[in-house]
Design a protein around this motif. Structure first.
Motif, PDB file in Angstrom:
ATOM      1  N   HIS A  24    -111.297 -49.576-117.579  1.00  0.00           N
ATOM      2  CA  HIS A  24    -112.581 -49.680-116.871  1.00  0.00           C
ATOM      3  C   HIS A  24    -112.739 -51.005-116.128  1.00  0.00           C
ATOM      4  N   ASN A  25    -111.699 -51.413-115.430  1.00  0.00           N
ATOM      5  CA  ASN A  25    -111.761 -52.649-114.660  1.00  0.00           C
ATOM      6  C   ASN A  25    -112.444 -52.402-113.323  1.00  0.00           C
ATOM      7  N   PRO A  26    -113.316 -53.316-112.900  1.00  0.00           N
ATOM      8  CA  PRO A  26    -113.944 -53.154-111.589  1.00  0.00           C
ATOM      9  C   PRO A  26    -112.874 -53.195-110.502  1.00  0.00           C
ATOM     10  N   THR A  27    -113.064 -52.396-109.463  1.00  0.00           N
ATOM     11  CA  THR A  27    -112.046 -52.343-108.422  1.00  0.00           C
ATOM     12  C   THR A  27    -112.631 -51.944-107.075  1.00  0.00           C
ATOM     13  N   GLU A  28    -111.979 -52.422-106.054  1.00  0.00           N
ATOM     14  CA  GLU A  28    -112.259 -51.986-104.692  1.00  0.00           C
ATOM     15  C   GLU A  28    -111.060 -51.228-104.141  1.00  0.00           C
ATOM     16  N   TYR A  29    -110.192 -50.775-105.023  1.00  0.00           N
ATOM     17  CA  TYR A  29    -109.006 -50.019-104.632  1.00  0.00           C
ATOM     18  C   TYR A  29    -109.439 -48.827-103.784  1.00  0.00           C
ATOM     19  N   TYR A  30    -108.693 -48.545-102.736  1.00  0.00           N
ATOM     20  CA  TYR A  30    -109.121 -47.548-101.748  1.00  0.00           C
ATOM     21  C   TYR A  30    -109.407 -46.176-102.356  1.00  0.00           C
ATOM     22  N   ASP A  69    -100.696 -34.887-112.979  1.00  0.00           N
ATOM     23  CA  ASP A  69     -99.711 -35.598-112.164  1.00  0.00           C
ATOM     24  C   ASP A  69     -99.441 -36.957-112.794  1.00  0.00           C
ATOM     25  N   GLU A  70     -98.322 -37.555-112.427  1.00  0.00           N
ATOM     26  CA  GLU A  70     -98.033 -38.910-112.872  1.00  0.00           C
ATOM     27  C   GLU A  70     -98.289 -39.865-111.717  1.00  0.00           C
ATOM     28  N   VAL A  71     -99.026 -40.937-111.993  1.00  0.00           N
ATOM     29  CA  VAL A  71     -99.294 -41.957-110.989  1.00  0.00           C
ATOM     30  C   VAL A  71     -98.793 -43.288-111.525  1.00  0.00           C
ATOM     31  N   ASN A  72     -98.462 -44.182-110.582  1.00  0.00           N
ATOM     32  CA  ASN A  72     -97.974 -45.488-111.010  1.00  0.00           C
ATOM     33  C   ASN A  72     -98.669 -46.595-110.238  1.00  0.00           C
ATOM     34  N   TYR A  73     -98.065 -47.704-110.191  1.00  0.00           N
ATOM     35  CA  TYR A  73     -98.496 -48.969-109.633  1.00  0.00           C
ATOM     36  C   TYR A  73     -99.393 -48.857-108.400  1.00  0.00           C
ATOM     37  N   ALA A  74    -100.607 -49.412-108.514  1.00  0.00           N
ATOM     38  CA  ALA A  74    -101.565 -49.476-107.406  1.00  0.00           C
ATOM     39  C   ALA A  74    -101.369 -50.819-106.703  1.00  0.00           C
ATOM     40  N   ALA A  75    -100.423 -50.859-105.774  1.00  0.00           N
ATOM     41  CA  ALA A  75     -99.944 -52.106-105.181  1.00  0.00           C
ATOM     42  C   ALA A  75    -101.038 -52.984-104.595  1.00  0.00           C
ATOM     43  N   SER A  76    -102.020 -52.409-103.933  1.00  0.00           N
ATOM     44  CA  SER A  76    -103.021 -53.251-103.269  1.00  0.00           C
ATOM     45  C   SER A  76    -104.055 -53.826-104.246  1.00  0.00           C
ATOM     46  N   ALA A  77    -103.924 -53.542-105.516  1.00  0.00           N
ATOM     47  CA  ALA A  77    -104.860 -54.075-106.520  1.00  0.00           C
ATOM     48  C   ALA A  77    -104.313 -55.313-107.232  1.00  0.00           C
ATOM     49  N   ASP A  78    -103.172 -55.824-106.806  1.00  0.00           N
ATOM     50  CA  ASP A  78    -102.580 -57.008-107.438  1.00  0.00           C
ATOM     51  C   ASP A  78    -103.542 -58.183-107.478  1.00  0.00           C
ATOM     52  N   ASP A  79    -104.174 -58.478-106.340  1.00  0.00           N
ATOM     53  CA  ASP A  79    -105.070 -59.631-106.271  1.00  0.00           C
ATOM     54  C   ASP A  79    -106.272 -59.479-107.188  1.00  0.00           C
ATOM     55  N   GLU A  80    -106.791 -58.249-107.312  1.00  0.00           N
ATOM     56  CA  GLU A  80    -107.916 -58.011-108.231  1.00  0.00           C
ATOM     57  C   GLU A  80    -107.511 -58.352-109.662  1.00  0.00           C
ATOM     58  N   LEU A  81    -106.340 -57.921-110.047  1.00  0.00           N
ATOM     59  CA  LEU A  81    -105.832 -58.168-111.389  1.00  0.00           C
ATOM     60  C   LEU A  81    -105.701 -59.668-111.640  1.00  0.00           C
ATOM     61  N   ILE A  82    -105.111 -60.374-110.690  1.00  0.00           N
ATOM     62  CA  ILE A  82    -104.917 -61.824-110.820  1.00  0.00           C
ATOM     63  C   ILE A  82    -106.265 -62.543-110.831  1.00  0.00           C
ATOM     64  N   ASP A  83    -107.179 -62.142-109.927  1.00  0.00           N
ATOM     65  CA  ASP A  83    -108.507 -62.757-109.875  1.00  0.00           C
ATOM     66  C   ASP A  83    -109.289 -62.539-111.168  1.00  0.00           C
ATOM     67  N   ALA A  84    -109.004 -61.444-111.886  1.00  0.00           N
ATOM     68  CA  ALA A  84    -109.664 -61.164-113.159  1.00  0.00           C
ATOM     69  C   ALA A  84    -109.056 -61.975-114.307  1.00  0.00           C
ATOM     70  N   GLY A  85    -108.004 -62.753-114.006  1.00  0.00           N
ATOM     71  CA  GLY A  85    -107.426 -63.635-115.017  1.00  0.00           C
ATOM     72  C   GLY A  85    -106.239 -63.063-115.771  1.00  0.00           C
ATOM     73  N   TYR A  86    -105.673 -61.964-115.272  1.00  0.00           N
ATOM     74  CA  TYR A  86    -104.522 -61.356-115.935  1.00  0.00           C
ATOM     75  C   TYR A  86    -103.230 -61.753-115.228  1.00  0.00           C
ATOM     76  N   GLU A  87    -102.152 -61.856-116.003  1.00  0.00           N
ATOM     77  CA  GLU A  87    -100.844 -62.185-115.430  1.00  0.00           C
ATOM     78  C   GLU A  87    -100.201 -60.911-114.892  1.00  0.00           C
ATOM     79  N   TYR A  88     -99.873 -60.923-113.630  1.00  0.00           N
ATOM     80  CA  TYR A  88     -99.281 -59.766-112.953  1.00  0.00           C
ATOM     81  C   TYR A  88     -97.821 -59.596-113.351  1.00  0.00           C
TER      82      TYR A  88
END
Length: 140
Positions: A24-30, A69-88
């Motif tokens: 439940h992380n906040p996101t602006e992912y498309y 379906d199987e989904v993987n890595y949401a590439a454009s969300a990297d900065d959100e993850l880092i800005d939230a304080g997590y190590e990418y």
């Protein structure tokens, strides 16, 4: 995959652990714009590459089930993850040794529990006519 379970790829010697899943992380992912019922998950993984082969254990090799379906890595969300304080988790080159970090994965159909998998794609052995077949650790 159960959280905290360690798996070993017998072919490559890679050791893979899904450490945690931050939900439940906040996101602006498309995809979230069109589907506010979905969920951004930060999947924490730890990998210790084997020393038999070269290449990279990729963030794209970790999947979550999303409505069948199987989904993987949401590439454009990297900065959100880092800005939230997590190590990418930027992949783990086998020559560099172990790596730990988080992978952003967006699912459109969320639920109380999530199923996931680690899938190592088939690899060609350089200089030989041999391949290492695809390997999958499915959800428990």
């Amino acid at each position: 995959m159960d959280i905290g379970t360690e798996f070993t790829d017998e072919e490559t010697g890679d050791v893979i652990t899904v450490v945690s899943a931050m939900r439940h992380n906040p996101t602006e992912y498309y995809m979230a714009t069109d589907n506010p019922e979905g969920e951004m998950i930060y999947l924490e993984v730890a990998v210790t590459p084997g020393d038999i082969y070269g290449g990279v254990l990729s963030q794209r090799d970790f999947y979550l089930e999303d409505g069948g379906d199987e989904v993987n890595y949401a590439a454009s969300a990297d900065d959100e993850l880092i800005d939230a304080g997590y190590e990418y988790f930027d992949g783990a080159p086998r020559r560099d040794g172990e790596a730990t970090g988080y992978i952003p994965i967006y699912i459109e159909s969320t639920g109380d529990s999530l199923k996931g998998a680690y899938v190592r794609p088939e690899m060609k052995i350089l200089g030989e006519d041999a391949t290492v077949p695809e390997f999958e650790i499915p959800a428990a």
